[in-house]
Design an enzyme around this catalytic site. Structure first.
Site, PDB file in Angstrom:
ATOM      1  N   TRP A  18      39.434  44.216  32.643  1.00  0.00           N
ATOM      2  CA  TRP A  18      40.419  44.717  31.681  1.00  0.00           C
ATOM      3  C   TRP A  18      39.866  44.696  30.261  1.00  0.00           C
ATOM      4  CZ3 TRP A  18      42.753  42.425  27.451  1.00  0.00           C
ATOM      5  CH2 TRP A  18      43.881  43.067  26.922  1.00  0.00           C
ATOM      6  N   HIS A  19      39.007  43.722  29.955  1.00  0.00           N
ATOM      7  CA  HIS A  19      38.521  43.567  28.592  1.00  0.00           C
ATOM      8  C   HIS A  19      37.530  44.649  28.170  1.00  0.00           C
ATOM      9  CE1 HIS A  19      40.358  39.539  28.682  1.00  0.00           C
ATOM     10  NE2 HIS A  19      40.333  39.635  27.368  1.00  0.00           N
ATOM     11  N   GLY A  20      36.890  45.317  29.102  1.00  0.00           N
ATOM     12  CA  GLY A  20      35.980  46.363  28.654  1.00  0.00           C
ATOM     13  C   GLY A  20      35.014  46.827  29.717  1.00  0.00           C
TER      14      GLY A  20
END
Length: 486
Positions: A333-335
């Site tokens: 989700w973060h990247g």
């Protein structure tokens, strides 16, 4: 447009005055005024979001329309099969065609092309250099949680498009959270808002605290951390540990500072956002850390990923996999970078191991209890363990790529000569101590119930002095919030 700027101050002043003074004057009837307020806040939220790039206003509108229509169809449908197809459609459209395309397409294309070239074939996938819309991960998860809750029967579908669109795009938390669920926010749109009910003192405290964290602490130390992370081989072991600790400060102060200012801004408009941080650096385990850090993301993943996979109701192996996979999803989700994949996998591994140890203790040593004396002795050790895990593997989260991350960690744990300039310690050490002191005070106030009462007259008389001090300590230039990239 970011919170600690004159531009946002003017924008919010306009919103506040129109919301509390002009609209009540123009629409004395309560129901009519409520509708006018919702339309006004929706319009201002889109202006706020489109101030970065006006083209992405269409994207958030598309996401809103998709889930508004599909959720209503799910709610009205009598066929379980049709409901299942519609929730799958929502998942595919949100996670693949919106979040997946804008966030992960170029990453996947680059890696697939590299694989094809390694196998002796030409790359087939074009690199589009897609601009990542600000906050796309936040509002996609927010909108999607509504559709899932309607599918599960937790809430009915919202029939008013304006209210639903405002829930998705409400500007205080739009671009970096906290992630708000429909079941907690939509009921607030139905209640009557009165200016005399606004806790101004609380809101001002939160905004100033958020400004202090973000601008005074995070922005002042970020150049040091960024410099060392660019080339870890040029700096000494001491400098690498300092940079890792400064990123530990930077990411917390930046993100929780945004959350504090978002909470204050929403409070001044009559809305309460959920808690997103609870002194995460006093955690005594990695599991506890994730109950205190980015709480709304952890809660979202628990409710919509972990539970959907079966949670702890599945067999032992499946339960452990569910624990690991949920944290792996948090990493993704973060990247779109291998660093986030590895970081999420490692965090998931620690959660899985701690879960297994808890199970074994309950199974083999059910009567084992630690005395109060040894509890006091072990508590600092546990905090140190959780902090070292957070700081060490936070390097992987921060590094531009895995090679730099491994070089950095190797230099931390294997002596390395190099540069460490005095100004780094002069600016860095006070910031580290400020976070430690802040956590201790937070622990006293919020977990031990210690009261620090300040007379109203004294508090408000100190605000002008505090603003002057903040102005002196604020660095030149604007540094965007770290989580705008997510």
């Amino acid at each position: 447009m970011i919170f600690p700027t004159l531009e946002f101050f003017l924008f919010f002043s306009f919103v506040f005055l129109v919301h509390w003074y002009l609209l009540p004057f123009l629409f004395p009837n309560h129901e009519t005024r409520k509708k006018a307020v919702h339309i006004f806040l929706l319009l201002m939220s889109y202006i706020f979001y489109m101030s970065w790039n006006w083209k992405f206003g269409g994207l958030i509108l598309l996401s809103t329309v998709i889930d508004f229509v599909l959720a209503d169809l799910i709610h009205e449908s009598k066929s379980p099969r049709a409901k299942k197809w519609m929730i799958v459609t929502s998942l595919v459209l949100n996670l693949v065609f919106i979040l997946g395309f804008f966030k992960y397409y170029d990453f996947l294309s680059h890696n697939l092309n590299s694989l094809l070239q390694y196998l002796g074939m030409p790359g087939l996938f074009p690199i589009l250099k897609i601009v990542l819309p600000v906050g796309v991960s936040f509002y996609t998860f927010q909108s999607l949680s509504y559709t899932i809750d309607v599918y599960r029967g937790v809430i009915p579908s919202e029939k008013n498009f304006i209210r639903f669109a405002l829930f998705v795009s409400f500007f205080p938390q739009l671009v970096a959270g906290p992630i708000v669920t429909a079941k907690s926010f939509l009921p607030q749109l139905q209640t009557e808002k009165r200016l005399e009910d606004i806790p101004f003192r609380k809101a001002i405290r939160y905004f100033l605290l958020g400004y202090f964290k973000k601008v005074i602490l995070s922005d002042n130390i970020s150049p040091i951390s960024d410099l060392i992370f660019q080339d870890p081989t040029a700096y000494s072991t001491g400098a690498l540990w300092l940079a890792a600790l400064l990123f530990w400060v930077q990411v917390y102060c930046d993100f929780s500072g945004y959350t504090d200012m978002a909470y204050a801004t929403a409070l001044l408009l009559g809305y309460e956002l959920p808690e997103n941080f609870r002194m995460p650096y006093i955690s005594q385990s990695v599991t506890e850390h994730w109950r205190r850090w980015h709480i709304t993301l952890s809660s979202w993943l628990r409710d919509y990923v972990y539970i959907s996979l079966g949670g702890n109701r599945a067999g032992k192996f499946r339960h452990r996999f569910n624990v690991w996979f949920t944290m792996f999803v948090a990493g993704i989700w973060h990247g779109a970078n291998w660093t986030f994949f590895v970081w999420g996998s490692i965090q998931g591994g620690f959660l899985m191991i701690e879960s297994m140890l808890k199970e074994w203790k309950a199974q083999f040593f059910p009567d084992l209890h630690v005395s109060p004396f040894w509890e006091k002795v072990l508590t600092p050790t546990r905090i140190l363990y959780a902090s070292i895990v957070c700081i060490t593997f936070g390097v992987i989260f921060r590094a531009a790529n895995l090679d730099l991350a491994f070089q950095f960690i190797h230099g931390m744990y294997s002596y390395q000569a190099g540069d460490l300039r005095p100004y780094m310690l002069k600016q860095g050490v006070p910031a580290i101590l400020a976070v430690i002191l802040g956590h201790y005070l937070g622990w006293l106030i919020f977990e031990k119930g210690k009261q620090f009462r300040i007379p109203v007259w004294l508090e408000f008389s100190l605000y002008p002095i505090l603003v002057l001090v903040f102005a002196i300590l604020s660095p030149d230039g604007e540094i965007p919030f770290i989580y705008f990239d997510f």
